[in-house]
Design an enzyme around this catalytic site. Structure first.
Site, short mmCIF file in Angstrom:
data_model
loop_
_atom_site.label_atom_id
_atom_site.label_comp_id
_atom_site.label_asym_id
_atom_site.label_seq_id
_atom_site.Cartn_x
_atom_site.Cartn_y
_atom_site.Cartn_z
N THR A 215 0.75 -1.82 0.24
CA THR A 215 0.05 0.11 -0.24
C THR A 215 0.85 1.71 -0.12
OG1 THR A 215 -1.86 -1.26 1.31
CG2 THR A 215 -2.13 0.67 0.95
N ARG A 243 -9.69 -11.83 -2.49
CA ARG A 243 -9.61 -11.04 -1.58
C ARG A 243 -9.54 -9.11 -1.97
NH1 ARG A 243 -5.86 -6.91 1.39
NH2 ARG A 243 -6.05 -7.72 3.53
N VAL A 244 -10.32 -8.66 -1.14
CA VAL A 244 -10.10 -6.87 -1.07
C VAL A 244 -9.90 -6.83 0.20
CG1 VAL A 244 -11.53 -5.09 -1.89
CG2 VAL A 244 -11.87 -7.01 -3.14
N GLY A 245 -8.91 -5.87 0.25
CA GLY A 245 -8.50 -5.10 1.40
C GLY A 245 -9.28 -3.77 1.42
N GLY A 267 -1.75 -1.20 6.14
CA GLY A 267 -1.53 -1.71 6.96
C GLY A 267 -2.12 -3.36 6.97
N GLY A 269 -5.71 -4.54 6.67
CA GLY A 269 -7.08 -3.45 6.07
C GLY A 269 -7.96 -4.46 6.45
#
Ligand code: GLY
Length: 363
Positions: A215, A243-245, A267, A269
């Site tokens: 990130t 997977r989505v943060g 960091g 998510g």
């Protein structure tokens, strides 16, 4: 702010402000007028802030804003440098892949004056997802496009499709995969057979298996008091595909209210999503918190809401890191991290981009 001041702040300040918003914190006490102050909280005027890996990003965004750019393309242009850098394994090209060895990227952008947002999630084969998110914002009525649809949208918009898995990231993924399960059919790193090389350990296998929540976040404020922000990532390394943060979730990994300020997160998510971290930071600023107080308030909320034993240390504190960044409409800025190690980058009228240690919640 020293540790004693911070404890006092945590006991009364951000918790009080947070409770005023939600009325839900059992241990909340009234907020004092002001209990935490860092140098950035005193800054006024145009400014660009980013996560610690964004020194080049803040310089680029600042240059663009000074040249008359709207802050939205400026912050996206800034993070684009890091997305395109194969040496940053947390974002864009060279980012660490999912458990299948596929690089899947998430990004969002928000434009203060129009309050429009754009985001992409699980996008593959496109190096600059923040720029695609900006296209979603600029060219569609939607806020978020995901997966194959996001890649197709990007290609329609003229973005080039390319393999994002660098040799370095692929090697790291193989090292992770080999050591995943002693009973699987992959030989562990110290058992693999290589001809013409020292048995058991090839040069590329030396060192730890990298792990990242990735990130880069960047927020920018121009001379007219207009804000924009973006957050972009390759997400949690070795994640389950799909997977989505927090990075592409408006209000979690990034949020802008042009009347108040902007905020973003890096960091873990999952923890940030569960407290709507960036939205909460902006809300805390709206209710009088300085940027640093707002960041600490979000982290305190995360700490209070983290219940899983495996996510807590022996003192009952989160054992993972989250770093929050906030930029207020008047140019005050701040950052705080859950555990030591967080840094942020700043560019303002005083000089080129520089990296500063974030205030630490749990020393
Ligand atoms: N904060 C980035 C992620 O968890 O995906």
């Amino acid at each position: 702010m020293n540790q004693i001041d911070r404890r006092r702040f945590l006991a009364a300040g951000a918790l009080g402000a947070g409770a005023a918003l939600t009325g839900s914190l059992a241990n909340a006490r009234p907020a004092p007028a002001r209990s935490a102050s860092e140098p950035g909280d005193e800054h006024r005027g145009p400014c660009v802030v980013a996560s610690g890996n964004g020194v080049r990003a803040v310089d680029k965004a600042w240059e663009m804003i000074q040249a008359g750019s709207d802050p939205a393309p400026a912050v996206v242009g800034g993070v684009g440098i890091v997305e395109s850098d194969p040496n940053d394994m947390s974002v864009g090209y060279g980012g660490l892949p999912n458990e299948h060895g596929v690089v899947q990227l998430d990004a969002s952008v928000m434009h203060g004056p129009t309050h429009k947002a754009g985001a992409v999630a699980c996008i593959e084969r496109i190096m600059n997802p923040a720029a695609v998110a900006l296209k979603v914002l600029q060219e569609t009525d939607h806020v978020m496009i995901v997966g194959d649809g996001a890649t197709r949208f990007a290609v329609q918009q003229g973005f080039k499709e390319q393999d994002l898995l660098t040799d370095r990231a692929r090697e790291a993924w193989l090292r992770w995969k080999r050591n995943g399960n002693p009973k699987d059919d992959w030989l562990d790193n110290d058992q693999i057979i290589r001809f013409g090389e020292q048995q058991g350990m090839a040069p590329g296998d030396a060192g730890a298996i990298p792990f990242t929540y990735g990130t880069i976040h960047c927020g920018g404020l121009d001379g007219a008091g207009n804000l924009a922000a973006t957050t972009t990532t390759s997400g949690l390394s070795w994640k389950i595909p799909g997977r989505v943060g927090d990075s592409p979730i408006i209000g979690a990994g990034m949020y802008v209210d042009n009347d108040v300020g902007s905020a973003g997160a890096t960091g873990r998510g999952e923890a940030v999503i569960q407290v709507c971290g960036a939205f909460l930071a902006v809300q805390l600023m709206e209710h009088g918190a300085t940027p640093t107080e707002a960041c600490l308030g979000v982290l305190e909320r995360i700490a209070n809401k983290t219940k899983r034993r495996d996510l807590l240390d022996d003192n009952g504190r989160p054992n993972f890191n989250v770093t929050m960044y906030a930029l207020r409409k008047d140019g005050a800025y701040g950052s705080a991290c859950m555990r030591p190690g967080g840094t942020f980058a700043v560019r303002d009228e005083t000089g080129p981009g520089r990296r500063i240690n974030s205030v630490v919640l749990f020393e």
